[in-house]
Design an enzyme around this catalytic site. Structure first.
Site, PDB file in Angstrom:
ATOM      1  N   GLY A 221       0.862  -1.303   0.059  1.00 36.44           N
ATOM      2  CA  GLY A 221      -0.179   0.138  -0.041  1.00 36.44           C
ATOM      3  C   GLY A 221       1.003   1.362   0.051  1.00 36.44           C
ATOM      4  O   GLY A 221       0.224   2.308   0.171  1.00 36.44           O
TER       5      GLY A 221
ATOM      6  N   GLU B 146       4.292  -6.405   1.418  1.00 37.84           N
ATOM      7  CA  GLU B 146       3.888  -6.996   0.035  1.00 37.84           C
ATOM      8  C   GLU B 146       3.657  -5.674  -0.734  1.00 37.84           C
ATOM      9  O   GLU B 146       2.602  -5.350  -1.189  1.00 37.84           O
ATOM     10  CB  GLU B 146       2.445  -7.431  -0.037  1.00 37.84           C
ATOM     11  CG  GLU B 146       2.467  -8.730   1.013  1.00 37.84           C
ATOM     12  CD  GLU B 146       0.984  -9.154   1.286  1.00 37.84           C
ATOM     13  OE1 GLU B 146       0.773 -10.468   1.279  1.00 37.84           O
ATOM     14  OE2 GLU B 146       0.027  -8.415   1.261  1.00 37.84           O
ATOM     15  N   PRO B 147       4.912  -5.007  -1.200  1.00 37.38           N
ATOM     16  CA  PRO B 147       4.563  -4.001  -2.246  1.00 37.38           C
ATOM     17  C   PRO B 147       4.299  -4.263  -3.459  1.00 37.38           C
ATOM     18  O   PRO B 147       4.666  -5.461  -3.988  1.00 37.38           O
ATOM     19  CB  PRO B 147       6.115  -3.042  -2.131  1.00 37.38           C
ATOM     20  CG  PRO B 147       7.079  -4.188  -1.758  1.00 37.38           C
ATOM     21  CD  PRO B 147       6.090  -5.078  -0.927  1.00 37.38           C
ATOM     22  N   GLY B 148       3.497  -3.611  -4.134  1.00 43.78           N
ATOM     23  CA  GLY B 148       3.096  -3.757  -5.752  1.00 43.78           C
ATOM     24  C   GLY B 148       3.507  -2.476  -6.268  1.00 43.78           C
ATOM     25  O   GLY B 148       4.250  -2.272  -6.945  1.00 43.78           O
TER      26      GLY B 148
ATOM     27  N   ARG C  12      -7.623   3.640 -14.845  1.00 47.91           N
ATOM     28  CA  ARG C  12      -7.559   4.306 -13.630  1.00 47.91           C
ATOM     29  C   ARG C  12      -8.342   5.633 -13.636  1.00 47.91           C
ATOM     30  O   ARG C  12      -8.803   5.896 -12.413  1.00 47.91           O
ATOM     31  CB  ARG C  12      -6.171   4.118 -12.978  1.00 47.91           C
ATOM     32  CG  ARG C  12      -5.648   2.665 -12.855  1.00 47.91           C
ATOM     33  CD  ARG C  12      -4.391   2.675 -12.204  1.00 47.91           C
ATOM     34  NE  ARG C  12      -4.526   3.222 -10.644  1.00 47.91           N
ATOM     35  CZ  ARG C  12      -3.999   4.338 -10.222  1.00 47.91           C
ATOM     36  NH1 ARG C  12      -3.677   5.280 -11.141  1.00 47.91           N
ATOM     37  NH2 ARG C  12      -4.126   4.607  -9.061  1.00 47.91           N
TER      38      ARG C  12
ATOM     39  N   TYR D 231     -11.055   5.525 -10.520  1.00 51.61           N
ATOM     40  CA  TYR D 231     -10.836   6.306  -9.583  1.00 51.61           C
ATOM     41  C   TYR D 231     -10.600   7.638  -9.709  1.00 51.61           C
ATOM     42  O   TYR D 231     -10.015   8.381  -8.574  1.00 51.61           O
ATOM     43  CB  TYR D 231      -9.639   5.863  -8.865  1.00 51.61           C
ATOM     44  CG  TYR D 231      -9.379   4.150  -8.755  1.00 51.61           C
ATOM     45  CD1 TYR D 231     -10.072   3.354  -7.899  1.00 51.61           C
ATOM     46  CD2 TYR D 231      -8.106   3.500  -9.322  1.00 51.61           C
ATOM     47  CE1 TYR D 231      -9.839   1.990  -7.733  1.00 51.61           C
ATOM     48  CE2 TYR D 231      -7.762   2.426  -9.393  1.00 51.61           C
ATOM     49  CZ  TYR D 231      -8.898   1.503  -8.498  1.00 51.61           C
ATOM     50  OH  TYR D 231      -8.166   0.130  -8.319  1.00 51.61           O
TER      51      TYR D 231
ATOM     52  N   CYS E 288     -15.864   3.620 -27.260  1.00 50.74           N
ATOM     53  CA  CYS E 288     -16.947   4.410 -27.398  1.00 50.74           C
ATOM     54  C   CYS E 288     -17.582   4.481 -26.085  1.00 50.74           C
ATOM     55  O   CYS E 288     -18.576   3.874 -25.633  1.00 50.74           O
ATOM     56  CB  CYS E 288     -17.797   3.535 -28.231  1.00 50.74           C
ATOM     57  SG  CYS E 288     -17.294   3.527 -29.718  1.00 50.74           S
ATOM     58  N   GLU E 289     -16.958   5.566 -25.195  1.00 51.75           N
ATOM     59  CA  GLU E 289     -17.373   5.697 -23.920  1.00 51.75           C
ATOM     60  C   GLU E 289     -17.099   7.367 -23.581  1.00 51.75           C
ATOM     61  O   GLU E 289     -15.785   7.367 -23.677  1.00 51.75           O
ATOM     62  CB  GLU E 289     -16.825   4.920 -22.662  1.00 51.75           C
ATOM     63  CG  GLU E 289     -17.094   3.593 -22.771  1.00 51.75           C
ATOM     64  CD  GLU E 289     -18.539   3.252 -22.186  1.00 51.75           C
ATOM     65  OE1 GLU E 289     -18.851   3.987 -21.356  1.00 51.75           O
ATOM     66  OE2 GLU E 289     -18.993   2.142 -22.511  1.00 51.75           O
TER      67      GLU E 289
ATOM     68  N   TYR F 217      -0.966  -1.550 -12.193  1.00 47.84           N
ATOM     69  CA  TYR F 217      -2.284  -1.514 -12.429  1.00 47.84           C
ATOM     70  C   TYR F 217      -2.782  -0.713 -13.793  1.00 47.84           C
ATOM     71  O   TYR F 217      -4.125  -0.073 -13.772  1.00 47.84           O
ATOM     72  CB  TYR F 217      -3.027  -0.897 -11.137  1.00 47.84           C
ATOM     73  CG  TYR F 217      -2.680  -1.328  -9.869  1.00 47.84           C
ATOM     74  CD1 TYR F 217      -3.094  -2.657  -9.671  1.00 47.84           C
ATOM     75  CD2 TYR F 217      -1.879  -0.574  -8.958  1.00 47.84           C
ATOM     76  CE1 TYR F 217      -2.705  -3.287  -8.328  1.00 47.84           C
ATOM     77  CE2 TYR F 217      -1.320  -1.391  -7.587  1.00 47.84           C
ATOM     78  CZ  TYR F 217      -1.936  -2.739  -7.317  1.00 47.84           C
ATOM     79  OH  TYR F 217      -1.558  -3.226  -6.573  1.00 47.84           O
TER      80      TYR F 217
HETATM   81  C1  LIG Z   1      -3.155  -5.008  -3.645  1.00 46.72           C
HETATM   82  C2  LIG Z   1      -2.463  -5.933  -2.303  1.00 46.72           C
HETATM   83  C3  LIG Z   1      -1.272  -5.542  -2.326  1.00 46.72           C
HETATM   84  C4  LIG Z   1      -0.309  -4.510  -3.010  1.00 46.72           C
HETATM   85  O1  LIG Z   1      -0.619  -3.164  -2.836  1.00 46.72           O
HETATM   86  P1  LIG Z   1       0.147  -1.883  -3.412  1.00 46.72           P
HETATM   87  O2  LIG Z   1      -0.913  -0.663  -2.997  1.00 46.72           O
HETATM   88  O3  LIG Z   1       0.020  -2.025  -5.082  1.00 46.72           O
HETATM   89  O4  LIG Z   1       1.263  -1.998  -2.715  1.00 46.72           O
HETATM   90  C5  LIG Z   1      -0.514  -6.190  -1.064  1.00 46.72           C
HETATM   91  N1  LIG Z   1      -1.309  -6.939  -0.477  1.00 46.72           N
HETATM   92  C6  LIG Z   1      -2.572  -7.335  -0.775  1.00 46.72           C
HETATM   93  C7  LIG Z   1      -3.332  -8.375   0.068  1.00 46.72           C
HETATM   94  C8  LIG Z   1      -3.156  -6.796  -1.832  1.00 46.72           C
HETATM   95  O5  LIG Z   1      -4.429  -6.841  -1.930  1.00 46.72           O
END
Ligand SMILES: *Cc1c(COP(=O)(O)O)cnc(C)c1O
Length: 434
Positions: A249, A291-293, A331, A335, A362-363, A391
């Site tokens: 997050g 858990e960085p994404g 996105r 959002y 077409c939106e 994303y």
């Molecule tokens: C989406 C998600 C993440 C990654 O979130 P980011 O905001 O991209 O870092 C980590 N853990 C879980 C369970 C998620 O659903």
């Protein structure tokens, strides 16, 4: 000059990424085109791994939340940087397996994993399944029993933290579809229930409070709440949970309005509270996962488009049409997300107008950004949208039967394809005749 370190401007005034001219990339690979800078992703991976070492004695593992951008090359890159992996679907498990990722370093999330996905996870010996609800717990135990296996599980907890982010991407509060609530006693009941199941072993607790968060406080609060819960479990049952997953997050920069904290600051604050709480409850310091994404891949990526039209509506706004849109970046539509747009063909010039970047679907809501500053956009220019590494591709669709764009990875002036552009034949591949 740009929010992203990997970007620069060359002598022709073109935007560059990882030393590659974006206008040349657009010509060579076509548009829309996703471009991702390898060095930036690696640097980000290392900042997580190192910060875990520096502030927590290396007693943990950062997992790449692959839903941000799941493809074989990125999964392999995460592995080469000694990270684990998060997956949220059978498709992401399959991608990881085909990429040769070690299954024991994978955690499987989701609020409604199907039976076939759970079986798949068991068959591949995925390291941990993060259980979301009691139905899943029972189903998983039964499936594991049928396969003669015992599976390690984590349990998703709603810590009740309001993370001050967009409603749709806020997940730690009680009114969320994810996980077990602490306040109601639901989580404690579920923990106790796992003890009566023989084919699951609860070793970890998990929380994820939301996404694109800039404050350290909610993460620290979540760490505290989770450690208190681990203490409570010990008090009530004598059982000691040895692992804690604090989720992802961490916010990134989409525009100059965003102000992310150095990751070290987060890790330092969270480590302190987790270690202090472990002492307070007289339990071993837990092995932690994060858990960085978004923060691993987001700023490393950009999307290139070719401008196909310009419509000036007097006293209202100017629309600039691009050859992609909500199919490759949903996105803004989803959002209201902010993005920085750069005229990559004239990147050395200061923005002199505001335009609304419109997709080709077409939106009417198919926009990338409304009234955004940019320099003199003309038909044929290459437009770059920054910080699209997370994303975007992973949320892409074939709406209007648009093929999904290709992705190239750049490094030190060299570019190579890591995802091929879809063809029209790919699009009809599953269609059957009447
Ligand atoms: C989406 C998600 C993440 C990654 O979130 P980011 O905001 O991209 O870092 C980590 N853990 C879980 C369970 C998620 O659903």
């Amino acid at each position: 000059m740009f929010v992203n370190d990997c970007l620069n401007i060359n002598e022709q005034g073109h935007l560059t990424i990882g030393g590659c001219d974006t206008v040349a990339l657009a010509q060579e690979f076509g548009t829309p085109l996703y471009v991702i800078d390898e060095n930036t992703v690696r640097k980000n991976c290392r900042s997580y791994v190192n910060s875990m070492k520096n502030y927590y004695g290396g007693n943990g593992l950062p997992l790449y939340a692959s839903k941000a951008l799941s493809c074989k090359a990125l999964v392999q890159l995460a592995e080469s940087e000694n990270m684990g992996l998060d997956v949220v679907s059978g498709g992401e498990i399959y991608t990881a397996m085909k990429a040769g990722f070690p299954p024991e370093k994978i955690q499987f999330h989701g609020n409604n994993k199907t039976q076939s996905e759970l079986e798949m996870a068991l068959d591949y010996n995925i390291g941990k399944i993060v259980v979301d609800n009691l139905y899943e717990l029972e189903l998983l135990n039964r499936l594991a029993k049928e396969k003669g296996k015992t599976v390690k599980i984590s349990m998703r907890i709603k810590p009740g933290i309001d993370a001050h982010t967009h409603d749709f991407i806020m997940t730690g509060q009680i009114d969320s579809k994810f996980g077990f609530a602490l306040e109601t006693g639901e989580a404690m009941e579920a923990v106790k229930k796992t003890f009566s199941f023989e084919n699951v072993e609860l070793t970890e607790l998990h929380c994820h409070i939301g996404s694109q968060i800039f404050d350290i406080d909610p993460f620290v609060s979540a760490g505290k709440v989770m450690m208190d819960f681990i203490g409570d479990i010990k008090k009530q049952t004598g059982y000691v949970i040895q692992e804690l997953n604090l989720g992802g997050g961490f916010g990134i920069m989409y525009t100059t309005a965003d102000n992310p904290t150095a990751y070290d600051n987060y890790m330092k604050a969270v480590s302190e509270v987790v270690i202090a709480k472990a002492k307070e409850y007289n339990i071993p310091i837990p092995y932690i996962y994060i858990e960085p994404g978004r923060s691993l891949v987001g700023e490393a990526g950009i999307t290139l488009y070719t401008v196909g039209g310009r419509k000036e509506i007097p006293n209202i706004r100017t629309y600039v049409s691009i050859d992609g849109g909500m199919t490759d970046n949903i996105r803004y539509a989803l959002y209201d997300s902010a993005y920085t747009v750069v005229n990559a063909s004239k990147a050395d010039k200061t923005p002199n107008e505001k335009v609304t970047v419109a997709g080709k679907c077409c939106e009417s809501g198919d926009l990338i950004q409304k009234d955004t500053p940019v320099y003199d956009v003309q038909v044929g220019d290459t437009l770059a949208v920054l910080s699209t590494g997370a994303y975007n591709y992973s949320m892409a669709s074939n709406y209007n039967r648009n093929p999904r764009p290709a992705m190239v990875m750049v490094k030190d002036g060299k570019a190579r394809l890591i995802i091929k552009r879809e063809t029209y034949d790919d699009i009809i591949a599953n269609d059957l005749d009447l």
